[in-house]
Design a protein around this motif. Structure first.
Motif, short mmCIF file in Angstrom:
data_model
loop_
_atom_site.label_atom_id
_atom_site.label_comp_id
_atom_site.label_asym_id
_atom_site.label_seq_id
_atom_site.Cartn_x
_atom_site.Cartn_y
_atom_site.Cartn_z
N UNK A 27 0.75 -1.38 -0.04
CA UNK A 27 0.14 -0.13 0.20
C UNK A 27 0.88 1.25 0.04
N UNK A 28 2.08 1.23 -0.52
CA UNK A 28 2.87 2.41 -0.60
C UNK A 28 4.05 2.25 -1.57
N UNK A 29 4.45 3.18 -2.23
CA UNK A 29 5.42 3.30 -3.12
C UNK A 29 6.84 2.97 -2.59
N UNK A 30 7.82 2.49 -3.42
CA UNK A 30 9.32 2.23 -2.85
C UNK A 30 9.76 3.54 -2.59
N UNK A 31 10.56 3.70 -1.81
CA UNK A 31 11.47 5.08 -1.41
C UNK A 31 12.51 5.09 -2.04
N UNK A 32 13.41 4.20 -2.57
CA UNK A 32 14.52 4.34 -3.19
C UNK A 32 14.82 3.32 -4.09
N UNK A 33 15.58 3.59 -5.42
CA UNK A 33 16.07 2.60 -6.11
C UNK A 33 17.67 2.94 -6.30
N UNK A 34 18.53 1.60 -6.30
CA UNK A 34 19.97 1.91 -6.49
C UNK A 34 20.49 0.62 -7.21
N UNK A 35 21.52 0.95 -7.86
CA UNK A 35 22.11 -0.02 -8.66
C UNK A 35 23.40 -0.08 -7.93
N UNK A 36 23.87 -1.56 -7.66
CA UNK A 36 25.08 -1.69 -6.82
C UNK A 36 26.07 -2.43 -7.98
N UNK A 41 23.82 -5.97 -9.19
CA UNK A 41 22.14 -5.94 -8.65
C UNK A 41 21.75 -4.59 -8.86
N UNK A 42 20.35 -4.52 -9.31
CA UNK A 42 19.75 -3.21 -9.15
C UNK A 42 18.85 -3.60 -7.90
N UNK A 43 18.74 -2.72 -7.08
CA UNK A 43 17.92 -2.72 -5.90
C UNK A 43 16.72 -1.63 -5.95
N UNK A 44 15.74 -2.10 -4.94
CA UNK A 44 14.55 -1.30 -4.74
C UNK A 44 14.06 -1.52 -3.22
N UNK A 45 13.81 -0.37 -2.55
CA UNK A 45 13.56 -0.37 -1.07
C UNK A 45 11.98 -0.03 -0.81
N UNK A 46 11.53 -0.41 0.08
CA UNK A 46 10.30 -0.41 0.54
C UNK A 46 10.50 -0.36 2.08
N UNK A 47 9.73 0.65 2.78
CA UNK A 47 9.75 0.76 4.23
C UNK A 47 8.50 0.45 4.92
N UNK A 48 8.62 -0.67 5.77
CA UNK A 48 7.64 -1.14 6.49
C UNK A 48 7.71 -1.09 7.94
N UNK A 49 7.36 0.03 8.71
CA UNK A 49 7.57 0.27 10.16
C UNK A 49 8.85 0.48 10.11
N UNK A 50 9.72 -0.29 11.04
CA UNK A 50 11.21 -0.03 11.10
C UNK A 50 12.03 -1.07 10.31
N UNK A 51 11.48 -1.92 9.47
CA UNK A 51 11.91 -2.87 8.59
C UNK A 51 11.92 -2.53 7.10
N UNK A 52 12.52 -3.14 6.31
CA UNK A 52 12.36 -2.83 5.04
C UNK A 52 12.38 -4.08 4.05
N UNK A 53 12.08 -3.90 3.06
CA UNK A 53 12.11 -4.99 1.92
C UNK A 53 12.90 -4.48 0.64
N UNK A 54 13.70 -5.16 0.45
CA UNK A 54 14.85 -5.02 -0.75
C UNK A 54 14.61 -6.00 -1.97
#
Ligand code: ZN
Length: 134
Positions: A27-36, A41-54
């Motif tokens: 129910x929310x957009x990703x807050x960050x994308x980053x290529x390492x 890898x290409x990464x995308x992060x979602x914040x859920x409370x104090x944890x994240x999904x990468x």
């Protein structure tokens, strides 16, 4: 000390397509994308409370993510723990008999210093330690 689960790393074939599903699921957009580039890898992060999904997508066929998906398909790739002092934890875990993939921390996505433990020594789960860069 391991402080908390910082994020779950999830291997995906197509990050844009997976992102749409996660945006709906969470129910929310990703807050960050980053290529390492160093990790392929290409990464995308979602914040859920104090944890994240990468979300992790391979940027080339030699990427560890490409190999993981080839062997095991899409799904949870690693569990990342937040640590206050990554050198201290790596020394402690090495002494305890864990197999380190990285003896020395390296630069990771999302402003972190990271190191991985081999899944052979952690019951089949790839473990990432990450310390927020100060
Ligand atoms: Zn990660």
């Amino acid at each position: 000390m391991l402080n908390k689960i910082e994020h779950l790393g999830i291997a995906v074939k197509n990050i844009e397509e997976s992102a749409k599903m996660y945006e709906t699921l969470l129910g929310k957009p990703s807050y960050k994308t980053e290529v390492v580039e160093s990790e392929g890898v290409s990464t995308m992060f979602f914040q859920i409370g104090e944890s994240k999904i990468e979300l992790l997508e391979a940027t080339n066929p030699e990427s560890p993510i490409a190999k993981f998906i080839e062997k095991r398909g899409e799904g949870i790739h690693h569990v990342a723990y937040d640590v206050s002092d990554i050198e201290l934890e790596l020394a402690r875990l090495k002494k305890e008999g864990f197999q380190l993939i990285h003896e020395v921390p390296k630069a990771g996505a999302d402003n972190k210093r990271i190191a991985f433990l081999h899944p052979k020594s952690t019951g089949g789960v790839l473990v990432e330690l990450c310390e927020e860069k100060k």
